[in-house]
Motif scaffolding. Structure first.
Motif, mmCIF file in Angstrom:
data_model
loop_
_atom_site.group_PDB
_atom_site.id
_atom_site.type_symbol
_atom_site.label_atom_id
_atom_site.label_comp_id
_atom_site.label_asym_id
_atom_site.label_seq_id
_atom_site.Cartn_x
_atom_site.Cartn_y
_atom_site.Cartn_z
ATOM 1 N N UNK A 1 -4.465 -25.974 -10.112
ATOM 2 C CA UNK A 1 -3.602 -27.073 -9.657
ATOM 3 C C UNK A 1 -2.456 -26.538 -8.806
ATOM 4 N N UNK A 2 -1.799 -25.488 -9.300
ATOM 5 C CA UNK A 2 -0.666 -24.933 -8.574
ATOM 6 C C UNK A 2 -1.101 -24.286 -7.259
ATOM 7 N N UNK A 3 -2.255 -23.633 -7.262
ATOM 8 C CA UNK A 3 -2.743 -22.981 -6.039
ATOM 9 C C UNK A 3 -3.070 -24.013 -4.974
ATOM 10 N N UNK A 4 -3.694 -25.101 -5.365
ATOM 11 C CA UNK A 4 -3.995 -26.163 -4.399
ATOM 12 C C UNK A 4 -2.714 -26.722 -3.791
ATOM 13 N N UNK A 5 -1.695 -26.872 -4.628
ATOM 14 C CA UNK A 5 -0.435 -27.391 -4.111
ATOM 15 C C UNK A 5 0.184 -26.396 -3.123
ATOM 16 N N UNK A 6 0.103 -25.105 -3.425
ATOM 17 C CA UNK A 6 0.692 -24.101 -2.532
ATOM 18 C C UNK A 6 -0.038 -24.021 -1.202
ATOM 19 N N UNK A 7 -1.293 -24.447 -1.171
ATOM 20 C CA UNK A 7 -2.076 -24.428 0.066
ATOM 21 C C UNK A 7 -2.012 -25.744 0.820
ATOM 22 N N UNK A 8 -1.381 -26.741 0.211
ATOM 23 C CA UNK A 8 -1.201 -28.039 0.867
ATOM 24 C C UNK A 8 -0.265 -27.856 2.066
ATOM 25 N N UNK A 9 -0.644 -28.350 3.255
ATOM 26 C CA UNK A 9 0.226 -28.191 4.435
ATOM 27 C C UNK A 9 1.645 -28.696 4.219
ATOM 28 N N UNK A 10 1.804 -29.714 3.377
ATOM 29 C CA UNK A 10 3.142 -30.259 3.133
ATOM 30 C C UNK A 10 4.024 -29.303 2.345
ATOM 31 N N UNK A 11 3.407 -28.368 1.617
ATOM 32 C CA UNK A 11 4.155 -27.448 0.766
ATOM 33 C C UNK A 11 3.975 -25.990 1.187
ATOM 34 N N UNK A 12 3.203 -25.762 2.225
ATOM 35 C CA UNK A 12 2.850 -24.402 2.613
ATOM 36 C C UNK A 12 4.077 -23.548 2.928
ATOM 37 N N UNK A 13 5.101 -24.153 3.549
ATOM 38 C CA UNK A 13 6.272 -23.388 3.957
ATOM 39 C C UNK A 13 7.405 -23.454 2.932
ATOM 40 N N UNK A 14 7.174 -24.179 1.842
ATOM 41 C CA UNK A 14 8.211 -24.273 0.812
ATOM 42 C C UNK A 14 7.872 -23.452 -0.428
ATOM 43 N N UNK A 15 6.589 -23.191 -0.648
ATOM 44 C CA UNK A 15 6.167 -22.301 -1.727
ATOM 45 C C UNK A 15 5.918 -20.935 -1.107
ATOM 46 N N UNK A 16 6.647 -19.922 -1.564
ATOM 47 C CA UNK A 16 6.681 -18.644 -0.857
ATOM 48 C C UNK A 16 5.874 -17.545 -1.534
ATOM 49 N N UNK A 17 5.166 -17.855 -2.599
ATOM 50 C CA UNK A 17 4.362 -16.832 -3.268
ATOM 51 C C UNK A 17 3.221 -17.516 -4.011
ATOM 52 N N UNK A 18 2.244 -16.728 -4.414
ATOM 53 C CA UNK A 18 1.114 -17.285 -5.154
ATOM 54 C C UNK A 18 1.565 -17.706 -6.550
ATOM 55 N N UNK A 19 1.144 -18.880 -7.009
ATOM 56 C CA UNK A 19 1.497 -19.310 -8.374
ATOM 57 C C UNK A 19 0.910 -18.355 -9.410
ATOM 58 N N UNK A 20 1.562 -18.321 -10.569
ATOM 59 C CA UNK A 20 1.114 -17.448 -11.650
ATOM 60 C C UNK A 20 1.148 -18.191 -12.971
ATOM 61 N N UNK A 21 0.192 -17.868 -13.828
ATOM 62 C CA UNK A 21 0.219 -18.323 -15.212
ATOM 63 C C UNK A 21 0.595 -17.114 -16.054
ATOM 64 N N UNK A 22 1.755 -17.179 -16.693
ATOM 65 C CA UNK A 22 2.229 -16.032 -17.463
ATOM 66 C C UNK A 22 1.601 -15.961 -18.851
ATOM 67 N N UNK A 23 0.917 -17.028 -19.245
ATOM 68 C CA UNK A 23 0.201 -16.991 -20.513
ATOM 69 C C UNK A 23 0.860 -17.834 -21.586
#
Length: 309
Positions: A228-250
């Protein structure tokens, strides 16, 4: 004879001028000092404003931005230049007002006949009074200068000053104005600020501690959250606002009612809250697709929510 008459006329004229100055010289001199102080402050303020406007306009041209808010899509350094320049301009305007006012007061006292020795004595008295009764003002002044020149905060920054948090609207020599989320304008004395939490510098981190049922397949949920988070980070609307790959810390915590899984996303500082709200919406919809019935958070005690990785 003509020369003598001319000299006599000149002497009479100068005598009249001297008599007029003796009668009206002091009021006129005081008035001119006051007017001169206002004119000097207007000139200095206009010069400072022109420099600030020039810096801001130059940054906007380089960033190809129509307004200051649009600079959020530009490199962070450019945004900081605008905010810091405006804050320094505000401080310099206040400092100029104090300096010109002090000089005007000294000039007025000189016109009124106060001699230099008295002025020195008065300055010593004022210095002693400042050392005893104006320590707070001096502390406010110095702390305000250090905060601005060290770039601890700037106009437009979202800050946490302890008792007050919100958006910085003005930075002065003595007081910093902060407007909170409810619209209340807080006046915070610079000398009382012992820490500054600035949410507008560098990057920010959206942290979502998602509670799921105890008997859930943890690996499946973690994969879903990351998707879910990765898809959002690749969305053109959010591409320049999310600056790193999402992570699940566990798994963050475990109880008899639920398991809490932590999802984190790094964003631009200015996009933290907006990105957090959108990510939570997507997480809810994504977990609904898995058919999960999320537990009530009222019965869960989450430990370590504010801890780093």
């Amino acid at each position: 004879m003509l020369t003598a008459a001319t000299d006599e006329t000149t002497a009479t004229g100068w005598a009249a001028v001297a008599e007029w100055w003796e009668s009206w010289g002091q009021p006129v001199g005081v008035l001119l000092a006051i007017v001169g102080a206002f004119v000097a402050f207007w000139i200095v303020r206009a010069a400072i404003g022109r420099v600030v406007h020039g810096v801001v306009s130059g940054v906007k041209r380089r960033a190809d931005a129509a307004d200051t808010e649009a600079l959020s899509n530009s490199p962070l350094a450019q945004v900081r230049v605008v905010q810091r320049t405006r804050a320094i301009g505000s401080v310099l305007n206040t400092l100029a007002a104090w300096v010109i006012g002090a000089l005007a007061l000294i000039l007025i006292l000189s016109i009124l006949g106060v001699n230099a020795a008295s002025l020195v004595a008065m300055a010593g008295f004022l210095g002693a009074a400042a050392g005893v009764g104006a320590q707070g003002v001096i502390k406010d002044f110095l702390n305000g200068l250090f905060m601005v020149f060290e770039d601890q905060l700037g106009i437009g920054d979202v800050v946490d000053l302890g008792e007050a948090s919100g958006v910085v609207e003005s930075v002065g020599i003595r007081v910093t104005q902060v407007r909170d989320v409810h619209g209340t304008l807080w006046y915070v004395r610079n000398g009382e600020i012992v820490r500054v939490g600035n949410e507008s510098q560098g990057w920010a981190r959206v942290i979502i501690d998602q509670a799921v049922p105890y008997d859930v397949d943890i690996d499946r949920v973690q994969e879903r959250l990351l998707e879910i988070a990765t898809r959002m980070s690749e969305d053109p609307a959010w591409l320049h606002r999310i600056i790193d790959k999402p992570e699940v810390w566990g798994v963050e915590s475990v109880s008899s009612e639920a398991i809490v899984i932590r999802l984190v996303v790094r964003t631009k500082a200015s996009a933290k809250y907006e990105a957090g709200r959108e990510l939570r919406r997507r997480v809810k919809l994504g977990l609904d697709d898995l058919g999960l019935h999320l537990p009530s958070m009222q019965s869960i005690v989450v430990k370590g929510m504010e801890q780093s990785k």
